[in-house]
Design an enzyme around this catalytic site. Sequence first.
Site, mmCIF file in Angstrom:
data_model
loop_
_atom_site.group_PDB
_atom_site.id
_atom_site.type_symbol
_atom_site.label_atom_id
_atom_site.label_comp_id
_atom_site.label_asym_id
_atom_site.label_seq_id
_atom_site.Cartn_x
_atom_site.Cartn_y
_atom_site.Cartn_z
ATOM 1 C CG HIS A 77 -0.510 0.534 2.552
ATOM 2 N ND1 HIS A 77 -0.086 -0.650 3.483
ATOM 3 C CD2 HIS A 77 -0.118 1.567 3.114
ATOM 4 C CE1 HIS A 77 0.295 0.136 4.493
ATOM 5 N NE2 HIS A 77 0.343 1.337 4.331
ATOM 6 C CG ASP A 126 -0.277 -3.976 2.528
ATOM 7 O OD1 ASP A 126 0.233 -3.627 1.538
ATOM 8 O OD2 ASP A 126 -0.698 -3.275 3.809
ATOM 9 C CB SER A 233 2.958 1.982 6.385
ATOM 10 O OG SER A 233 1.626 2.095 6.644
ATOM 11 N N GLY A 234 5.103 -0.519 6.446
ATOM 12 C CA GLY A 234 6.144 -1.228 5.689
ATOM 13 C C GLY A 234 7.035 -1.512 6.348
#
Length: 331
Positions: A77, A126, A233-234
């Site tokens: 994402h 994801d 995120s990530g």
Amino acid sequence: MRTPAVALLLLVLRLVPGTQGTKASRACGRPRMLNRMVGGENAQEREWPWQVSIQRNGSHFCGGSLITARWVLTAAHCFSNTSEMSLYRVLLGARQLVKPGPHAVYAWVKRVESNPLYQGMASSADVALVELEDAVTFTDYIIPVCLPDPSVVFKAGMNCSVTGWGSPSEQDRLPSPRVLQKLGVPIIDTLKCNWLYSKDTDMNSDFQPQTIKDDMLCAGFAEGKKDACKGDSGGPLVCLVDQSWLQAGVISWGEGCARRNRPGVYIRVTAHHDWIHRIIPDLQFQAADARGGQKRDPPHPLFQHPQGRNLASCLGTHAVLLVLSALLTVL
């Protein structure tokens, strides 16, 4: 052409520990140090040397983890638009984002491979792989994290760590120089996590109840207060297994940050082992041994002895001296 004596000397030097120079690749998941988080604390220098900042137009927007000299693992994402690769770069070896220091390096992004099964926020798969334009050089500040193969199980209650430069709360940003944050979090059983996410759903009409899917895992606290947040995120969720850090998950989603009954949700790395292996065929994964730890490479047959490295080093040194003596006699 080399004489037989010289060839023999070179062979012995290759077998003796400590004589191969300093350019050998460093072991993954083993930082060398001197000594998004809500409720976290400042990381130390060289503590999480696989942590990277993924930047667009010079601004941090997602985290990631270095897994080889050319590849970074992150969340799909983070890359809804990959048409202009020239806008993206990766910062490695940094503890802070503002004036990251002499040990940090920037690498340009060559391409992004998002898992084709990813279908949007809070969905399965994801995960994405970012290929760098050039291979980075491993240092004490830049080391890849280990990736587990499916034989490794991260059990509920296991204490792990999550890192990132994300917001310290839903409303606030990290103050300059934006120091990397670390937070210890326990893994939460998936059934319990689904139950937590089913609670208090009427309190937020904008949020549609989500299901924790098979390729996801939860980590955090039912009472909230500590969690990953926007900008994390990530990034990696890592767990210490047999003295090496293995990446259990990729920061994916959650309802808000550090809210009660809403722990962080991560994509389980082992669930996408086959896909990662297809993209990076030569990547080595860490396997679990019969005791639940990792398999280790067996020692060289020449040095298999109960006293281990000390004896090996002594034998190797003695062998070198004998060969040198023989060379002097020949010459």
